[in-house]
Motif scaffolding. Structure first.
Motif, mmCIF file in Angstrom:
data_model
loop_
_atom_site.group_PDB
_atom_site.id
_atom_site.type_symbol
_atom_site.label_atom_id
_atom_site.label_comp_id
_atom_site.label_asym_id
_atom_site.label_seq_id
_atom_site.Cartn_x
_atom_site.Cartn_y
_atom_site.Cartn_z
ATOM 1 N N GLY A 21 -14.148 6.971 -37.612
ATOM 2 C CA GLY A 21 -14.278 7.546 -38.942
ATOM 3 C C GLY A 21 -15.110 8.819 -38.984
ATOM 4 N N PHE A 22 -15.455 9.378 -37.833
ATOM 5 C CA PHE A 22 -16.169 10.663 -37.860
ATOM 6 C C PHE A 22 -15.145 11.745 -38.149
ATOM 7 C CE2 PHE A 22 -19.469 9.388 -34.367
ATOM 8 C CZ PHE A 22 -19.820 8.291 -35.112
ATOM 9 N N GLU A 23 -15.457 12.611 -39.071
ATOM 10 C CA GLU A 23 -14.502 13.659 -39.390
ATOM 11 C C GLU A 23 -14.825 14.969 -38.711
ATOM 12 O OE1 GLU A 23 -12.099 13.525 -43.206
ATOM 13 O OE2 GLU A 23 -14.181 13.256 -43.759
ATOM 14 N N ALA A 24 -16.091 15.318 -38.723
ATOM 15 C CA ALA A 24 -16.471 16.581 -38.107
ATOM 16 C C ALA A 24 -17.768 16.365 -37.355
ATOM 17 C CB ALA A 24 -16.667 17.645 -39.185
ATOM 18 N N PRO A 25 -17.998 17.159 -36.327
ATOM 19 C CA PRO A 25 -19.242 17.018 -35.582
ATOM 20 C C PRO A 25 -20.440 17.337 -36.462
ATOM 21 C CG PRO A 25 -17.823 18.739 -34.624
ATOM 22 C CD PRO A 25 -17.105 18.186 -35.794
ATOM 23 N N ILE A 28 -25.963 19.001 -34.551
ATOM 24 C CA ILE A 28 -26.407 18.919 -33.148
ATOM 25 C C ILE A 28 -25.203 18.720 -32.237
ATOM 26 C CG2 ILE A 28 -27.000 16.428 -33.284
ATOM 27 C CD1 ILE A 28 -28.999 18.849 -31.166
ATOM 28 N N GLN A 29 -24.222 17.950 -32.687
ATOM 29 C CA GLN A 29 -23.024 17.730 -31.861
ATOM 30 C C GLN A 29 -22.252 19.030 -31.684
ATOM 31 O OE1 GLN A 29 -21.187 14.640 -34.169
ATOM 32 N NE2 GLN A 29 -22.589 13.058 -33.419
ATOM 33 N N GLU A 30 -22.134 19.773 -32.759
ATOM 34 C CA GLU A 30 -21.393 21.019 -32.712
ATOM 35 C C GLU A 30 -21.999 21.995 -31.693
ATOM 36 O OE1 GLU A 30 -20.342 22.372 -36.615
ATOM 37 O OE2 GLU A 30 -20.363 24.467 -35.997
ATOM 38 N N GLN A 47 -33.558 15.696 -35.553
ATOM 39 C CA GLN A 47 -34.179 14.526 -36.171
ATOM 40 C C GLN A 47 -33.395 13.245 -35.926
ATOM 41 O OE1 GLN A 47 -33.710 15.890 -40.112
ATOM 42 N NE2 GLN A 47 -35.898 16.208 -40.369
ATOM 43 N N THR A 48 -34.049 12.148 -36.221
ATOM 44 C CA THR A 48 -33.399 10.849 -36.157
ATOM 45 C C THR A 48 -32.229 10.801 -37.141
ATOM 46 O OG1 THR A 48 -35.565 9.961 -35.724
ATOM 47 C CG2 THR A 48 -33.873 8.381 -36.316
ATOM 48 N N GLY A 49 -31.167 10.170 -36.715
ATOM 49 C CA GLY A 49 -30.045 9.982 -37.623
ATOM 50 C C GLY A 49 -29.075 11.145 -37.670
ATOM 51 N N THR A 50 -29.212 12.092 -36.756
ATOM 52 C CA THR A 50 -28.347 13.269 -36.794
ATOM 53 C C THR A 50 -27.189 13.178 -35.803
ATOM 54 O OG1 THR A 50 -29.943 14.340 -35.335
ATOM 55 C CG2 THR A 50 -30.089 14.873 -37.668
ATOM 56 N N GLY A 51 -27.042 12.019 -35.159
ATOM 57 C CA GLY A 51 -25.876 11.835 -34.284
ATOM 58 C C GLY A 51 -26.092 12.274 -32.847
ATOM 59 N N LYS A 52 -27.321 12.086 -32.348
ATOM 60 C CA LYS A 52 -27.590 12.509 -30.971
ATOM 61 C C LYS A 52 -26.836 11.642 -29.951
ATOM 62 C CE LYS A 52 -32.210 12.592 -31.365
ATOM 63 N NZ LYS A 52 -32.396 12.368 -32.823
ATOM 64 N N THR A 53 -26.643 10.376 -30.281
ATOM 65 C CA THR A 53 -25.959 9.498 -29.320
ATOM 66 C C THR A 53 -24.572 10.019 -28.980
ATOM 67 O OG1 THR A 53 -27.063 7.691 -30.468
ATOM 68 C CG2 THR A 53 -25.423 7.085 -28.815
ATOM 69 N N ALA A 54 -23.789 10.330 -30.008
ATOM 70 C CA ALA A 54 -22.449 10.839 -29.734
ATOM 71 C C ALA A 54 -22.525 12.242 -29.142
ATOM 72 C CB ALA A 54 -21.617 10.839 -31.011
ATOM 73 N N GLY A 87 -23.355 0.115 -27.765
ATOM 74 C CA GLY A 87 -22.326 -0.168 -28.769
ATOM 75 C C GLY A 87 -21.578 1.090 -29.167
ATOM 76 N N GLU A 88 -22.328 2.158 -29.382
ATOM 77 C CA GLU A 88 -21.691 3.426 -29.783
ATOM 78 C C GLU A 88 -20.795 3.947 -28.646
ATOM 79 O OE1 GLU A 88 -22.659 4.935 -32.891
ATOM 80 O OE2 GLU A 88 -22.453 7.108 -32.646
ATOM 81 N N LEU A 89 -21.276 3.841 -27.403
ATOM 82 C CA LEU A 89 -20.466 4.324 -26.273
ATOM 83 C C LEU A 89 -19.217 3.471 -26.098
ATOM 84 C CD1 LEU A 89 -22.946 5.368 -23.452
ATOM 85 C CD2 LEU A 89 -22.126 6.640 -25.422
ATOM 86 N N PRO A 317 -27.376 11.758 -47.031
ATOM 87 C CA PRO A 317 -26.803 12.748 -46.115
ATOM 88 C C PRO A 317 -27.590 12.843 -44.814
ATOM 89 C CG PRO A 317 -27.856 13.818 -47.985
ATOM 90 C CD PRO A 317 -27.854 12.355 -48.276
ATOM 91 N N GLN A 318 -26.904 13.321 -43.773
ATOM 92 C CA GLN A 318 -27.541 13.352 -42.456
ATOM 93 C C GLN A 318 -28.615 14.421 -42.342
ATOM 94 O OE1 GLN A 318 -24.344 13.531 -39.552
ATOM 95 N NE2 GLN A 318 -24.773 11.408 -39.054
ATOM 96 N N ASP A 319 -28.469 15.515 -43.044
ATOM 97 C CA ASP A 319 -29.463 16.574 -42.903
ATOM 98 C C ASP A 319 -29.653 17.284 -44.245
ATOM 99 O OD1 ASP A 319 -27.280 18.621 -42.992
ATOM 100 O OD2 ASP A 319 -26.745 17.527 -41.178
HETATM 101 P P1 ADP Z 1 -29.848 9.803 -33.660
HETATM 102 O O1 ADP Z 1 -29.748 9.334 -32.237
HETATM 103 O O2 ADP Z 1 -29.836 11.285 -33.793
HETATM 104 O O3 ADP Z 1 -30.995 9.178 -34.385
HETATM 105 P P2 ADP Z 1 -27.401 8.308 -34.021
HETATM 106 O O4 ADP Z 1 -26.697 8.826 -32.837
HETATM 107 O O5 ADP Z 1 -27.980 6.957 -33.905
HETATM 108 O O6 ADP Z 1 -28.560 9.330 -34.456
HETATM 109 O O7 ADP Z 1 -26.413 8.432 -35.262
HETATM 110 C C1 ADP Z 1 -26.747 7.991 -36.558
HETATM 111 C C2 ADP Z 1 -25.516 7.477 -37.277
HETATM 112 O O8 ADP Z 1 -24.599 8.528 -37.562
HETATM 113 C C3 ADP Z 1 -24.721 6.459 -36.466
HETATM 114 O O9 ADP Z 1 -24.335 5.416 -37.336
HETATM 115 C C4 ADP Z 1 -23.507 7.223 -35.986
HETATM 116 O O10 ADP Z 1 -22.401 6.363 -35.771
HETATM 117 C C5 ADP Z 1 -23.287 8.189 -37.126
HETATM 118 N N1 ADP Z 1 -22.623 9.439 -36.704
HETATM 119 C C6 ADP Z 1 -22.827 10.131 -35.555
HETATM 120 N N2 ADP Z 1 -22.066 11.236 -35.521
HETATM 121 C C7 ADP Z 1 -21.363 11.264 -36.673
HETATM 122 C C8 ADP Z 1 -20.390 12.166 -37.221
HETATM 123 N N3 ADP Z 1 -20.011 13.265 -36.572
HETATM 124 N N4 ADP Z 1 -19.863 11.853 -38.436
HETATM 125 C C9 ADP Z 1 -20.256 10.734 -39.092
HETATM 126 N N5 ADP Z 1 -21.159 9.846 -38.635
HETATM 127 C C10 ADP Z 1 -21.719 10.105 -37.434
#
Ligand code: ADP
Ligand code: MG
Length: 529
Positions: A21-25, A28-30, A47-54, A87-89, A317-319
């Motif tokens: 369900g991710f639509e756009a990076p 940080i991903q971009e 910051q935390t929650g910005t999608g660093k894992t992906a 889990g995310e991977l 929102p993420q940021d």
């Molecule tokens: P961080 O490591 O930066 O704290 P996470 O990688 O744990 O953040 O990501 C936080 C949440 O955002 C997770 O639930 C993840 O699945 C979701 N997420 C990551 N990338 C995206 C994206 N591009 N669009 C929507 N949700 C995303």
């Protein structure tokens, strides 16, 4: 504006990203994914929650082959994070079938050894346990091509520096090393100088962001009551047109369905719709055939409607940029607009960071009670009925049924039942509230057990300060605190107990990871005669 399709990554992974369900990076991903794909060492800060894992997971999984040995190792500070990252991977590699394994202390090592023997491509582990496996030679890192130090600041905080260095020495020299962190203390730069090769530093340091002058409030909601809280909020607001934001497409679909089932005129907008479907939803929104549009950030990008009265962040929102973008969809053309944000206890810190970036503090408001909602709505229901009666429309069609019903049941019952049908509202909010049972607390209070105590230098002052800050309750309201060597009991008022519970589970106190559970009642002393 970038899409995941713009990255040079395999279709398997693109497909998985879509399914997640991710639509756009995210920002940080971009920035980071293309650089990682080039192959060099990378330091990523956001910051935390910005999608660093992906951000590291996507290029990492793209590089992993089906060769049956450990090709990548990710170090995380805690077992929860190891499980979360794994889990995310796993989701990202769903169509690629990469074998990932979290290894952490507290789980049987025999089990992990058996799993490792079966062939694993990516290991996600806490430093202590990884080192343990290296010493037992049950884990070999000589063919690892990618190393990630995730949440590096936390790992350093927790004193893992030496473990990390010992592990890095075991890894193949010829490798790509990545380091991700929310903050960049000096020690991280030192570590990176020793173990990384000319790393590119990519940091999402949001520049100035200024929020438009729109009335903003936030509501503290519980994760498990979020939908119910949303309904109470929207029922007590006078909303002509509202945009509700969700984090993912899946979120949009679920919320749309839930609101429609509850009788709201709502429709969803996300990236999977064809242009025609999108146009049709937008037309309904413009014509006010629907009052709520549910969308992701991306889907909402093209929306240009002037009379949006409310923007509601169902998911925070993420940021800060995205916050500012979202709320800017209301209050246009000189009209009044209101931006509401739902914040769960675990997101309070995230809200604070948004506030500090936009340099303003967002006031909070209480979730309306059921009584408030009913009171507010009664006026509008009454108005609707009156206008139908006074319009003197042809109602004869219903008369036979009306007479029949009134012959069988008291008129109040009949009317109430019809109103229930007409206004679709069920107030079942209390069903999913927490019941902590008897926790042995003073009356009106709930007692919690926390799994750390003096061993992490907890003092009553630290507990009071941090809990009240984290949960946003006055420090005076906290009750009895008993700190022991390895655990602590705290008492908090009943009405803030669910917030304390959601905020502190797997959180931190005095820098230490903690867990918290409702306490068991104290054993009753035998009465002596
Ligand atoms: P961080 O490591 O930066 O704290 P996470 O990688 O744990 O953040 O990501 C936080 C949440 O955002 C997770 O639930 C993840 O699945 C979701 N997420 C990551 N990338 C995206 C994206 N591009 N669009 C929507 N949700 C995303
Ligand atoms: Mg992370």
């Amino acid at each position: 504006m970038m899409y995941f399709d713009d990255f040079q990554i395999s279709n398997d992974i693109k497909k998985a990203i879509k399914e997640m369900g991710f639509e756009a990076p995210s920002p940080i991903q971009e920035k980071v994914i293309p650089v990682i794909l080039e192959g060099g060492d990378v330091i990523g800060q956001a910051q935390t929650g910005t999608g660093k894992t992906a951000a590291f997971g996507i290029p990492l999984l793209d590089k992993v082959s089906s060769a049956p040995y450990v090709q990548s190792i990710i170090l995380t500070p805690t077992r929860e994070l190891a499980i979360q990252v794994a889990g995310e991977l796993q989701k990202l590699s769903k169509f690629k079938r990469t074998r990932t394994l979290p290894i952490y202390g507290g789980q049987s090592i025999g089990h992990q050894i058996r799993a490792l023997k079966q062939g694993v491509h990516v290991v996600i582990g806490t430093p202590g346990r990884v080192l343990d496996h290296l010493r037992r030679k049950t884990l070999k890192l000589d063919r690892v091509h990618t190393v990630v130090l995730d949440e590096a600041d936390e790992m350093l905080d927790m004193g893992f520096v030496e473990d990390i260095e010992s592990i890095l020495k075991e890894v193949n020299e010829d490798r790509q090393t990545m380091l991700f962190s929310a903050t960049m203390p000096q020690e991280i730069m030192k570590l990176s100088k020793r173990y990384m090769k000319q790393p590119k530093v990519i940091s999402i340091n949001k520049g100035e962001v200024t929020a438009p002058s729109i009335d903003q409030v936030y509501y503290k909601v519980l994760e498990r009551n979020k939908l119910d809280s949303l309904c109470r909020i929207i029922d007590s607001e006078e909303i002509d047109l509202g945009i509700l934001f969700c984090r993912t497409k899946k979120g949009v679909a679920e919320l749309t369905e839930a609101l429609q089932a509850r009788g709201y005129m709502a429709d969803g907008l996300h990236g999977d719709l064809t242009q025609m479907q999108r146009d049709s939803v937008m037309k309904k929104f413009r014509d006010s055939t629907i009052e709520f549009l549910i969308a992701t950030d991306v889907a909402a990008r093209g929306i240009d409607v002037d009379n949006v009265t409310h923007v509601i962040n169902y998911d925070i929102p993420q940021d800060p940029e995205s916050y500012v973008h979202r709320i800017g969809r209301t209050g246009r053309a000189g009209r009044k607009g209101l931006a509401l944000t739902l914040v769960t206890p675990r997101e309070m810190k995230h809200l604070r960071s948004i506030e500090s970036e936009i340099k303003m503090s967002i006031p909070s408001e209480e979730i309306p009670s059921i009584e408030d909602v009913v009171e507010k709505q009664q006026a509008s229901w009454k108005q609707q009925l009156i206008s139908i009666i006074e319009a003197d429309e042809e109602l004869t069609f219903f008369e036979p049924l009306v007479n029949e019903m009134l012959g069988e049941y008291p008129s109040e019952k009949v009317v109430a039942a019809l109103m229930k049908v007409a206004f679709h509202r069920e107030f079942t909010g209390e069903d999913d509230s927490y019941d902590f049972g008897d926790t042995g607390a003073a009356s009106g209070m709930v007692r919690f057990f926390i799994n750390v105590g003096r061993n992490v230098q907890l003092t009553p002052k630290i507990v009071i300060d941090e809990v009240s800050e984290l949960v946003g309750i006055p420090s005076k309201s906290m009750g009895r605190i008993d700190i022991f060597e390895n655990f602590t009991f705290i008492e908090v008022p009943e009405d803030s107990a669910p917030f304390v519970y959601e905020a502190l589970r797997y959180s931190r106190l005095n820098g230490a990871r903690v867990n918290l559970e409702p306490a068991k009642p104290r054993p009753k002393r035998e009465k002596k005669f």
